[in-house]
Design a protein around this motif. Sequence first.
Motif, short mmCIF file in Angstrom:
data_model
loop_
_atom_site.label_atom_id
_atom_site.label_comp_id
_atom_site.label_asym_id
_atom_site.label_seq_id
_atom_site.Cartn_x
_atom_site.Cartn_y
_atom_site.Cartn_z
N LEU A 110 0.83 -1.21 0.00
CA LEU A 110 0.00 0.00 0.00
C LEU A 110 0.86 1.26 0.00
O LEU A 110 0.49 2.26 -0.63
N ALA A 111 2.00 1.22 0.68
CA ALA A 111 2.91 2.37 0.67
C ALA A 111 3.46 2.62 -0.74
O ALA A 111 3.55 3.76 -1.19
N LEU A 112 3.84 1.55 -1.44
CA LEU A 112 4.33 1.69 -2.81
C LEU A 112 3.23 2.22 -3.73
O LEU A 112 3.47 3.09 -4.57
N LYS A 113 2.05 1.70 -3.56
CA LYS A 113 0.92 2.12 -4.39
C LYS A 113 0.58 3.59 -4.13
O LYS A 113 0.28 4.34 -5.06
N GLN A 114 0.67 4.01 -2.87
CA GLN A 114 0.42 5.41 -2.52
C GLN A 114 1.45 6.32 -3.18
O GLN A 114 1.10 7.39 -3.69
N ASN A 115 2.73 5.91 -3.17
CA ASN A 115 3.78 6.68 -3.85
C ASN A 115 3.45 6.84 -5.33
O ASN A 115 3.61 7.92 -5.90
N LEU A 116 2.99 5.78 -5.94
CA LEU A 116 2.66 5.81 -7.36
C LEU A 116 1.48 6.74 -7.63
O LEU A 116 1.50 7.52 -8.58
N LEU A 117 0.45 6.67 -6.82
CA LEU A 117 -0.71 7.52 -7.02
C LEU A 117 -0.36 9.00 -6.86
O LEU A 117 -0.82 9.85 -7.63
N GLN A 118 0.47 9.32 -5.88
CA GLN A 118 0.91 10.70 -5.70
C GLN A 118 1.72 11.18 -6.89
O GLN A 118 1.56 12.31 -7.35
N LEU A 119 2.57 10.30 -7.38
CA LEU A 119 3.40 10.64 -8.54
C LEU A 119 2.55 10.89 -9.77
O LEU A 119 2.75 11.86 -10.49
N GLN A 120 1.57 10.02 -10.02
CA GLN A 120 0.71 10.19 -11.19
C GLN A 120 -0.05 11.50 -11.11
O GLN A 120 -0.25 12.18 -12.12
N HIS A 121 -0.46 11.86 -9.94
CA HIS A 121 -1.23 13.09 -9.78
C HIS A 121 -0.33 14.32 -9.97
O HIS A 121 -0.76 15.30 -10.60
N SER A 122 0.88 14.28 -9.46
CA SER A 122 1.74 15.47 -9.51
C SER A 122 2.57 15.58 -10.77
O SER A 122 3.00 16.67 -11.13
#
Length: 125
Positions: A110-122
């Motif tokens: 979930l931590a890795l997935k959260q990093n990815l989601l933040q990256l995609q958004h920014s």
Amino acid sequence: MDKTRELYRQYFLAEDRFLNHPLIPGYEQDVIIEMTQAGMNLAAYYGQLTAVRNPLLQELFLRRVFFHLLETIQDNRQSRIFRRICLDYLYCPLLALKKLYGDNHTDKFLALKQNLLQLQHSSGL
């Protein structure tokens, strides 16, 4: 031992090419695929049910590929095409990590997935 040496050689050559050499336009995808596949092959070697099985090394190489791709996506000095292709291939190590973690380490995934989601958004890619 010869197979191990060849897997490491392929991975570190591909990683060096990915990180350090200037890219020739049009070959971006080849460089990314080569590094991603070499890392996945090395991780798979340690995931096999043999005497060399080592889940820690398997996780290390999968995470290493994942974070190389993630850092490249965040690097604005890289071309937009290169960053976009890295984003497309980021799911290969991510899904392999999900399979490796299974139900035991959902917080890591979930931590890795959260990093990815933040990256995609920014990133705006």
